[in-house]
Design a protein around this motif. Structure first.
Motif, PDB file in Angstrom:
ATOM      1  N   GLY A  66     -17.859  -4.507   6.379  1.00 55.61           N
ATOM      2  CA  GLY A  66     -18.579  -5.190   7.430  1.00 55.61           C
ATOM      3  C   GLY A  66     -19.895  -3.803   7.736  1.00 55.61           C
ATOM      4  O   GLY A  66     -21.025  -4.255   8.381  1.00 55.61           O
ATOM      5  N   THR A  67     -19.653  -2.654   7.101  1.00 54.25           N
ATOM      6  CA  THR A  67     -20.590  -1.655   7.075  1.00 54.25           C
ATOM      7  C   THR A  67     -20.952  -1.159   5.854  1.00 54.25           C
ATOM      8  O   THR A  67     -21.840  -0.816   5.519  1.00 54.25           O
ATOM      9  N   HIS A  68     -19.589  -0.951   5.090  1.00 55.57           N
ATOM     10  CA  HIS A  68     -19.921  -0.094   3.821  1.00 55.57           C
ATOM     11  C   HIS A  68     -19.005  -0.928   2.855  1.00 55.57           C
ATOM     12  O   HIS A  68     -17.936  -1.689   3.122  1.00 55.57           O
ATOM     13  N   ILE A  69     -19.372  -0.383   1.438  1.00 50.84           N
ATOM     14  CA  ILE A  69     -18.626  -0.878   0.373  1.00 50.84           C
ATOM     15  C   ILE A  69     -17.142  -0.044   0.302  1.00 50.84           C
ATOM     16  O   ILE A  69     -17.435   1.249   0.098  1.00 50.84           O
ATOM     17  N   VAL A  70     -16.250  -0.535   0.609  1.00 54.50           N
ATOM     18  CA  VAL A  70     -14.908   0.370   0.677  1.00 54.50           C
ATOM     19  C   VAL A  70     -14.127   0.391  -0.689  1.00 54.50           C
ATOM     20  O   VAL A  70     -13.373   1.282  -0.971  1.00 54.50           O
ATOM     21  N   ALA A  71     -14.586  -0.519  -1.641  1.00 56.59           N
ATOM     22  CA  ALA A  71     -13.830  -0.262  -3.078  1.00 56.59           C
ATOM     23  C   ALA A  71     -14.700  -1.260  -4.006  1.00 56.59           C
ATOM     24  O   ALA A  71     -15.406  -2.231  -3.651  1.00 56.59           O
ATOM     25  N   ASN A  72     -14.664  -0.669  -5.139  1.00 54.52           N
ATOM     26  CA  ASN A  72     -15.880  -1.217  -5.986  1.00 54.52           C
ATOM     27  C   ASN A  72     -15.042  -1.056  -7.423  1.00 54.52           C
ATOM     28  O   ASN A  72     -14.684  -0.047  -7.784  1.00 54.52           O
ATOM     29  N   ILE A  73     -14.650  -2.318  -8.361  1.00 56.94           N
ATOM     30  CA  ILE A  73     -14.255  -2.213  -9.395  1.00 56.94           C
ATOM     31  C   ILE A  73     -15.470  -2.020 -10.562  1.00 56.94           C
ATOM     32  O   ILE A  73     -16.540  -3.047 -10.521  1.00 56.94           O
ATOM     33  N   PRO A  74     -15.619  -0.874 -11.369  1.00 57.00           N
ATOM     34  CA  PRO A  74     -16.848  -0.550 -12.112  1.00 57.00           C
ATOM     35  C   PRO A  74     -17.107  -1.711 -12.936  1.00 57.00           C
ATOM     36  O   PRO A  74     -16.080  -2.479 -13.602  1.00 57.00           O
ATOM     37  N   PRO A  75     -18.336  -2.300 -13.122  1.00 49.81           N
ATOM     38  CA  PRO A  75     -18.569  -3.600 -13.806  1.00 49.81           C
ATOM     39  C   PRO A  75     -18.711  -3.253 -15.501  1.00 49.81           C
ATOM     40  O   PRO A  75     -18.366  -3.953 -16.297  1.00 49.81           O
ATOM     41  N   LEU A  76     -19.139  -1.977 -15.868  1.00 48.23           N
ATOM     42  CA  LEU A  76     -18.922  -1.426 -17.039  1.00 48.23           C
ATOM     43  C   LEU A  76     -19.948  -2.083 -18.240  1.00 48.23           C
ATOM     44  O   LEU A  76     -19.800  -1.739 -19.225  1.00 48.23           O
ATOM     45  N   GLY A  77     -20.608  -2.927 -17.688  1.00 48.81           N
ATOM     46  CA  GLY A  77     -21.814  -3.461 -18.436  1.00 48.81           C
ATOM     47  C   GLY A  77     -21.224  -4.617 -19.669  1.00 48.81           C
ATOM     48  O   GLY A  77     -19.887  -4.860 -19.583  1.00 48.81           O
ATOM     49  N   TYR A  78     -22.109  -5.372 -20.404  1.00 50.09           N
ATOM     50  CA  TYR A  78     -21.530  -6.502 -21.051  1.00 50.09           C
ATOM     51  C   TYR A  78     -20.722  -6.232 -22.195  1.00 50.09           C
ATOM     52  O   TYR A  78     -20.038  -7.194 -22.577  1.00 50.09           O
ATOM     53  N   ILE A  79     -20.618  -5.008 -22.552  1.00 52.13           N
ATOM     54  CA  ILE A  79     -19.715  -4.637 -23.935  1.00 52.13           C
ATOM     55  C   ILE A  79     -18.421  -4.465 -23.152  1.00 52.13           C
ATOM     56  O   ILE A  79     -17.295  -5.128 -23.911  1.00 52.13           O
ATOM     57  N   LEU A  80     -18.178  -3.716 -22.127  1.00 49.19           N
ATOM     58  CA  LEU A  80     -16.948  -3.331 -21.722  1.00 49.19           C
ATOM     59  C   LEU A  80     -16.355  -4.055 -20.652  1.00 49.19           C
ATOM     60  O   LEU A  80     -15.273  -4.134 -20.039  1.00 49.19           O
TER      61      LEU A  80
END
Length: 282
Positions: free
Chosen positions: A129-143
């Motif tokens: 509601g205020t911050h991004i508290v968790a993020n799985i890294p996207p890593l780009g289209y290769i990984l």
């Protein structure tokens, strides 16, 4: 007066708010400090934003807040963007944030939720509601970048060239694009920006989504995104919201994938700017 910016690599959408209304909308070149130095950013802001604002009766000194959201804007780059904007708009309180927070604020407002970006690339985050508290890294289209247009194009073209998609679809695609198999290989492996080239195939897939093979390809791409990213937040009680052209154009397949993964569908937006306007007016 409040100014909001939604900036990608190619264009920036600016919205000027005054007295709880959108008073002006301006589009400029994209601003990305990874590729542009401070002087280039200053030129874009001055020539393509400040001058048009002044021509519409708004002086730079009148702005009180600026909220800049940029694609891939890392923490170490935010200060540069703020510094450039501050020199042009000296009386404004300025924040610079990444596009994932823009998506979360646009999709969820001040409520908790899961925010996803599904365009050429993909990303996701758990928002409190205020911050991004968790993020799985996207890593780009290769990984990584499951669910994105680039990965969808990669899966489509790989299946096309391996004979896993009916030959009439292959022949129509090659006819529509005017490409040969050699052209495809060249653009993927030898030309710049192969992710954008791959994502372009999404338009053909959308036009032929009634084909079972293409429908399944889209659903499987979304399910991989949900399984490898969203599931890791371990919040099946929260709605899964998405911004981006891939989510919007393939919304039926997106909802099908959510249902198969037993997740709650949320809001879909093509672009975050209207949601950001509502967020900052609220």
């Amino acid at each position: 007066m409040i100014l909001i910016a939604d900036s990608g690599s190619t264009k920036t959408h600016w919205a000027l708010l005054h007295e709880n209304k959108v008073r002006a909308e301006i589009r400029s070149q994209g601003i990305n400090p990874f590729f542009q130095d401070n002087e280039r950013i200053r030129q874009i802001v001055k020539m393509e934003l400040a001058y048009p604002l002044r021509s519409q009766g708004t002086e730079p000194e009148q702005l009180t807040e600026i909220h800049f959201y940029g694609a891939g804007l890392r923490d170490e780059m935010k200060g540069r963007v703020v510094d450039v904007l501050q020199r042009i708009f000296p009386n404004a309180a300025i924040e610079a944030q990444a596009d994932l927070l823009a998506a979360a604020r646009a999709l969820c407002g001040h409520d908790e939720g899961i925010a996803c970006i599904l365009g050429t690339g993909s990303n996701s985050g758990l928002y409190d509601g205020t911050h991004i508290v968790a993020n799985i890294p996207p890593l780009g289209y290769i990984l990584g970048d499951e669910g994105s247009g680039a990965v969808l194009g990669k899966l489509f073209l790989g299946s096309l060239l391996k004979g896993l998609i009916p030959n009439d679809v292959k022949e129509e695609y090659l006819s529509d694009t005017g490409e040969s198999v050699a052209d495809i290989i060249d653009k993927v492996y030898r030309q710049p920006l192969p992710n954008r080239y791959l994502a372009h195939a999404a338009k053909f897939i959308h036009r032929h989504i009634e084909r079972p093979e293409l429908h399944q390809l889209v659903v499987d791409n979304f399910r991989a995104f949900l399984q490898r990213n969203v599931a890791q937040y371990q919040r099946p009680d929260l709605a899964v919201n998405a911004v981006g052209s891939i989510a919007l154009y393939f919304k039926d397949q997106w909802h099908e994938a959510l249902d198969m993964e037993r997740l709650i569908p949320g809001t879909i937006l093509q672009a975050p700017i209207q949601g950001l306007v509502n967020y900052h007016l609220g």
